[in-house]
Design a protein around this motif. Structure first.
Motif, PDB file in Angstrom:
ATOM      1  N   LEU A  31      -4.726  -3.495  -6.074  1.00  0.00           N
ATOM      2  CA  LEU A  31      -3.977  -2.237  -6.043  1.00  0.00           C
ATOM      3  C   LEU A  31      -3.511  -1.808  -7.424  1.00  0.00           C
ATOM      4  O   LEU A  31      -3.556  -0.621  -7.763  1.00  0.00           O
ATOM      5  CB  LEU A  31      -2.770  -2.374  -5.118  1.00  0.00           C
ATOM      6  CG  LEU A  31      -3.033  -2.422  -3.607  1.00  0.00           C
ATOM      7  CD1 LEU A  31      -1.722  -2.592  -2.859  1.00  0.00           C
ATOM      8  CD2 LEU A  31      -3.756  -1.171  -3.126  1.00  0.00           C
ATOM      9  N   ASN A  84      -3.466   8.263   5.146  1.00  0.00           N
ATOM     10  CA  ASN A  84      -3.345   6.969   4.482  1.00  0.00           C
ATOM     11  C   ASN A  84      -2.166   6.169   5.013  1.00  0.00           C
ATOM     12  O   ASN A  84      -2.253   4.948   5.156  1.00  0.00           O
ATOM     13  CB  ASN A  84      -3.206   7.163   2.968  1.00  0.00           C
ATOM     14  CG  ASN A  84      -4.536   7.279   2.262  1.00  0.00           C
ATOM     15  OD1 ASN A  84      -5.040   6.317   1.682  1.00  0.00           O
ATOM     16  ND2 ASN A  84      -5.122   8.464   2.316  1.00  0.00           N
ATOM     17  N   ILE A 109      -9.307  -0.488   1.736  1.00  0.00           N
ATOM     18  CA  ILE A 109      -8.161  -0.816   2.596  1.00  0.00           C
ATOM     19  C   ILE A 109      -8.299  -0.101   3.932  1.00  0.00           C
ATOM     20  O   ILE A 109      -8.004  -0.668   4.996  1.00  0.00           O
ATOM     21  CB  ILE A 109      -6.841  -0.423   1.909  1.00  0.00           C
ATOM     22  CG1 ILE A 109      -6.770  -0.973   0.487  1.00  0.00           C
ATOM     23  CG2 ILE A 109      -5.658  -0.903   2.742  1.00  0.00           C
ATOM     24  CD1 ILE A 109      -6.910  -2.464   0.379  1.00  0.00           C
ATOM     25  N   TYR A 128       0.829  -1.203   0.000  1.00  0.00           N
ATOM     26  CA  TYR A 128       0.000   0.000   0.000  1.00  0.00           C
ATOM     27  C   TYR A 128       0.863   1.252   0.000  1.00  0.00           C
ATOM     28  O   TYR A 128       0.534   2.239  -0.693  1.00  0.00           O
ATOM     29  CB  TYR A 128      -0.926   0.002   1.220  1.00  0.00           C
ATOM     30  CG  TYR A 128      -2.019   1.044   1.122  1.00  0.00           C
ATOM     31  CD1 TYR A 128      -3.095   0.849   0.272  1.00  0.00           C
ATOM     32  CD2 TYR A 128      -1.964   2.216   1.869  1.00  0.00           C
ATOM     33  CE1 TYR A 128      -4.108   1.796   0.166  1.00  0.00           C
ATOM     34  CE2 TYR A 128      -2.965   3.174   1.769  1.00  0.00           C
ATOM     35  CZ  TYR A 128      -4.036   2.958   0.916  1.00  0.00           C
ATOM     36  OH  TYR A 128      -5.027   3.902   0.806  1.00  0.00           O
ATOM     37  N   GLY A 149      -8.614   2.948  -2.396  1.00  0.00           N
ATOM     38  CA  GLY A 149      -8.022   2.861  -1.058  1.00  0.00           C
ATOM     39  C   GLY A 149      -9.035   2.871   0.064  1.00  0.00           C
ATOM     40  O   GLY A 149      -8.705   2.509   1.207  1.00  0.00           O
TER      41      GLY A 149
END
Length: 394
Positions: free
Chosen positions: A311, A127, A149, A91, A146
């Motif tokens: 991703l 993030n 996640i 990530y 995102g």
């Protein structure tokens, strides 16, 4: 089950990631047949399938560690180490990669809009800390996709507490009621202006992405593990009646999800929970009917790489957008040809994303896994020493 993994869960992950890639590509194909457009847009609920699988996997892992280690703190420490190093390294690379792509397109490609929404350095920091799910500007603008996640990491933060509290069905019922009431309260006050029954959350808006709408999906996964553990682990198989019930549940939940969500948009805030219920039934079918034939092996391979594919597939989706925008190659094509091109682009995107995921596994994830194993060994040694010292004192 093979090498500590459940092949049925990997096959379910492959369905989830194919669905997610399909929905992100579908917007480049405005001339698809109507039925294909609706089906492709339903792919967004592959994320809820991921959430259900995640909850099942987490509780399976915590159960296994609880049998091996005595202390709850030991099990919890192992859980956080494994989850962090499974999610964070890739990530963080994605933050850099998409940030660079966005900067380049914004500054040097005037005919190609920035690939991410407006955000600043504080959103990047959120993030990095995995708390971006609570910020409208950070939740989905630093890394495309995102938001999921962020929601997952939020669930990870409370998963051990849930696990050690819900030691019986009665406790799990109480926990479920409490969490659902809390989510409903947040939804009513935050997104619905104090009137939950009159709420109208827009699809793919912040209030659709945010945790109170998505966390109930993990509860479905927890209940799936609690009720159907033998079927999920291969110790039992669904009979004909069981297969019929689960397939009926998938169909019913699929129709209800479409009505609530991408087809009619009647109640987008409830669509994820309904999708999660259908996802639980799908997971049961996959685990019961998992096979090792060629297609089954391909599905398992895709499922194992599903996180990295998730991703990286946006890179190829953006390239498809750029290609079709400038070539106008689909502007005059009919629905059937558009559908054929869509299927080809979907296959190419999956293949390219898979190869990139394998590359990043070699360059990044293997080193992260090795480092995590070293930390786990230190944690195990520390707790073993404490137990030995405690035994001597006693």
């Amino acid at each position: 089950m093979q090498r500590g993994r459940i092949s049925g869960l990997d096959q379910a992950r492959s369905i989830a990631i194919i669905a997610v890639v399909a929905v992100h590509l579908s917007f480049q194909f405005p001339h698809l047949p109507q039925w294909a457009t609706v089906l492709a847009r339903m792919g967004q609920y592959g994320v809820q399938l991921f959430f259900v699988i995640s909850a099942v996997t987490i509780f399976m892992t915590l159960d296994a560690d609880r049998e091996r280690y005595r202390a709850a703190s030991h099990v919890t420490a192992r859980f956080y180490i494994k989850r962090f190093f499974r999610i964070a390294p890739l990530y963080y690379v994605a933050i850099v990669a998409y940030g660079a792509m966005s900067w380049y397109t914004y500054n040097f490609d005037a005919d190609h809009a920035s690939i991410l929404g407006p955000h600043d350095i504080s959103d990047v920091v959120l993030n990095l800390l995995f708390v971006h799910a609570v910020s409208a500007s950070a939740i989905n603008n630093v890394v495309p996709g995102g938001w999921s996640i962020g929601v997952e990491m939020l669930f990870y933060s409370i998963a051990p507490v849930i696990f050690f509290f819900a030691t019986s069905r009665a406790r799990l019922v109480v926990l479920t009621i409490v969490l659902l009431l809390a989510c409903a309260a947040f939804l009513a006050t935050g997104a619905c202006g104090g009137a939950a029954l009159e709420c109208n959350v827009r699809n793919n808006s912040f209030f659709y992405f945010w945790p109170p709408v998505q966390v109930p999906c993990f509860l479905v996964g927890i209940w799936c593990w609690a009720l159907f553990r033998p079927y999920l682990t291969g110790q039992a198989r669904l009979g004909r009646a069981g297969i019929g019930i689960t397939l009926g549940t998938i169909a019913l939940c699929g129709v209800a999800t479409a009505v609530f969500g991408v087809w009619m948009g009647r109640a987008n805030e409830y669509a994820p929970l309904v999708a999660a219920c259908g996802s639980a039934a799908l997971v049961l079918v996959c685990c019961s009917e998992a096979n090792q034939r060629l297609m089954g092996r391909i599905a398992v391979a895709i499922g194992r790489e599903s996180y990295a594919i998730y991703l990286w597939h946006f890179i190829f989706a953006f390239e498809a957008l750029y290609l079709f925008k400038h070539s106008h190659m689909l502007a005059t094509h009919g629905p059937l040809l558009s559908l054929a091109v869509f299927v080809v682009v979907l296959a190419v995107t999956l293949a390219a994303s898979y190869m990139l995921s394998r590359l990043t596994d070699i360059l990044i994830q293997r080193f992260a896994s090795r480092f995590a194993r070293g930390l786990l060994e230190r944690v195990d040694t520390t707790f073993a020493f404490r137990q030995t010292a405690s035994a001597r004192v006693e």
